[in-house]
Design an enzyme around this catalytic site. Structure first.
Site, mmCIF file in Angstrom:
data_model
loop_
_atom_site.group_PDB
_atom_site.id
_atom_site.type_symbol
_atom_site.label_atom_id
_atom_site.label_comp_id
_atom_site.label_asym_id
_atom_site.label_seq_id
_atom_site.Cartn_x
_atom_site.Cartn_y
_atom_site.Cartn_z
ATOM 1 N N GLY A 1 0.822 -0.875 0.115
ATOM 2 C CA GLY A 1 -0.333 -0.175 -0.075
ATOM 3 C C GLY A 1 0.818 1.330 -0.153
ATOM 4 O O GLY A 1 2.171 1.546 -0.251
ATOM 5 N N GLY B 1 2.076 2.832 2.650
ATOM 6 C CA GLY B 1 3.453 2.692 3.574
ATOM 7 C C GLY B 1 4.995 1.622 2.621
ATOM 8 O O GLY B 1 5.639 2.297 2.856
ATOM 9 N N GLU C 1 -18.098 11.232 1.138
ATOM 10 C CA GLU C 1 -17.980 11.496 -0.622
ATOM 11 C C GLU C 1 -18.892 10.456 -0.631
ATOM 12 O O GLU C 1 -19.906 11.306 -2.247
ATOM 13 C CB GLU C 1 -16.883 11.285 -0.250
#
Ligand SMILES: Cc1cc2nc3c(=O)[nH]c(=O)nc-3n(C[C@H](O)[C@H](O)[C@H](O)COP(=O)(O)OP(=O)(O)OC[C@H]3O[C@@H](n4cnc5c(N)ncnc54)[C@H](O)[C@@H]3O)c2cc1C
Length: 458
Positions: free
Chosen positions: A30, A32, A187
């Site tokens: 991901g 990181g 959202e």
């Protein structure tokens, strides 16, 4: 028995013959994990990145895939392609199930991988606050698979409304509820309102998609608790103008199939219930027997290492840290990237005998959330943007952070296209149909295929 793949094991590593370079194992590709791998580009180390999936997902735009504005390939990329040019990096699609820190081994179904340095970057998942059974009725949004499944649920509700026999049934099919008024919930609610009110109406004859009831439920006193209050109020006003029913201080007490109980009231949700509340870290803490905070995140040292294990780093949503500025590092993509880069640089410096960087410090680049076409809120330091200007800024930032020119081009053109036409191109319902039943004939037993009735000219 699964093979043991230790430091001298069989994982292909681009090292000169007879020489064993130290190995950095990174679990998770991901934000990181990728940043850690990229910070090690060119280092005299072998980098082995393990991820359960073959792709890196840009989670901030998942809600757009879930509401048919973007397709999956616009927001996900094969990890091995991202690292193709990095000669010291190898990528394996493996699910990690444990870590033996005493013997420096990471366990997967393909065997154990030895490491000299370990970076745990396995992210987080949604929390149902101890009610895991709710997940079946109120799915959350974390992966591409989740987004495609949510998209199918939402679009199927409109199909069911079109086919409904009575007006009452039609109305019931078009009730949607989103639980959680953080950025993801806001959202999702805005995107769902646009889909129902702008995109779908011309395509339906009976369903009246614009009459859909969209509920946004937040247990706290206001939406968007991490944003300044003025922006949160602005977002709520805009959502309400788009026909979203916002309820704050509304704690969900029960979730069943197509039913929510909130503040003692039972709400019939015929469309879909979407879960956007609560976060729980990946189970990495239990792999290494580390102390986790109440969300299961591993408490790390100021240099992101695991207490008592200098060669193990934890980054991103899995890590819990109050940084050198005394600020709790938030579970955001930018924080995960910064932590990953920092861990990579630290490993590199230590392996080269150089002093490690000073303690990790999170740089806050602000908070952004979009409410729909023409509308977003932005908070960066003292800067506050709302409405169209906020939306342009939000769009530019997201395009900038996408990976690769292709995605940037396609996402930008999709947004411009849907801005001009109200269209959303990815409106596919993906579901497996039951196999068609065919009349059994004696020849079937020998594997001969019987012609179908119509083909047989009945
Ligand atoms: C819907 C949604 C919207 C978001 N919006 C925003 C936003 O607008 N702005 C923002 O800054 N942040 C946003 N975030 C948060 C942001 O995406 C996360 O903070 C960030 O992804 C954390 O990065 P990470 O590297 O820790 O974990 P992730 O990016 O989640 O990566 C974890 C990786 O580990 C892999 N993995 C997990 N378990 C295993 C295992 N056992 N074995 C092997 N691999 C494993 C996973 O497949 C995954 O690739 C959003 C998140 C979500 C879900």
């Amino acid at each position: 028995m699964a093979p043991q793949v230790g430091l001298s094991g069989t994982v292909p590593a681009p090292e000169p013959e007879g020489r064993h370079r130290p190995r950095v194992v990174i679990v998770g590709g991901g934000f990181g994990g990728l940043a850690a791998a990229q910070a090690l580009d060119g280092a005299d180390l072998d980098v082995l990145l393990l991820d359960a999936r073959n792709h890196h997902c840009f989670q901030p735009l998942l809600y757009q895939a879930a509401t048919a504005a973007l397709s999956a390939v616009d927001i996900a990329w094969p990890i091995r392609h991202i690292l193709a040019g990095q000669r010291n990096a190898t990528v394996l699609m493996e699910t990690v199930s444990g870590v033996d820190a005493d013997h420096a081994l990471v366990s997967t179904s393909a065997g154990d991988f030895g490491y000299d340095w370990l970076v745990l970057a396995t992210g987080s998942t949604h929390s149902y606050f101890g009610h895991d059974a709710w997940e079946a009725y109120a799915p959350s949004l974390k992966t591409i698979e989740d987004a495609l499944s949510l998209r199918s649920r939402v679009l199927t509700a409109f199909e069911q409304a079109e086919a409904a026999a009575t007006a009452e049934e039609r109305k019931r099919c078009l009730v949607f509820a989103i639980v959680g008024g953080g950025a993801t919930g806001v959202e999702l609610a805005g995107a769902l309102a646009e889909l129902a009110r702008r995109t779908l109406p011309p395509d339906f004859r009976r369903a009246s998609p614009d009459s859909a009831r969209i509920l946004l439920l937040e247990a706290g006193p206001s939406l968007l608790p991490t944003f300044p209050a003025t922006l949160a109020t602005d977002a709520q006003r805009r959502l309400e103008r788009m026909g979203v029913e916002v309820r704050t201080s509304a704690k969900v007490e029960d979730v069943r199939e197509n039913v929510l109980v909130v503040g003692g009231e039972q709400v019939d949700v015929g469309g879909a219930i979407l879960w956007a509340a609560g976060v729980r870290a990946s189970p990495a803490a239990s792999w290494i027997g580390a102390a986790g905070d109440r969300n299961g995140r591993i408490r790390v040292e100021p240099d992101l290492s695991l207490p008592g294990r200098e060669n193990v780093f934890v980054v991103g949503d899995t890590a819990s840290l109050r940084d050198a500025n005394g600020r709790e590092v938030p579970g955001l993509a930018a924080a995960a990237k910064q932590m990953g880069r920092y861990a990579g640089k630290t490993i590199r410096a230590r392996s080269e005998g150089r002093p490690a960087p000073a303690a990790f410090r999170y740089r806050d680049y602000g908070d952004l959330a979009t409410i729909g076409r023409n509308s977003a809120i932005v908070s960066i330091g003292r800067l506050r943007l709302t409405g169209f200007v906020g939306w342009l800024f939000w769009g530019a930032v997201h395009i900038y952070f996408l990976i690769g020119l292709r995605s940037r081009f396609f996402v930008a053109t999709s947004w411009v296209w849907s801005y001009l036409t109200n269209q959303r191109g990815a409106r596919l319902i993906l579901r497996r149909l039951p196999p068609a039943r065919e009349e059994q004939r004696p020849g079937d037993a020998q594997g001969e295929k019987a012609p179908s009735k119509s083909a047989g000219g009945s």
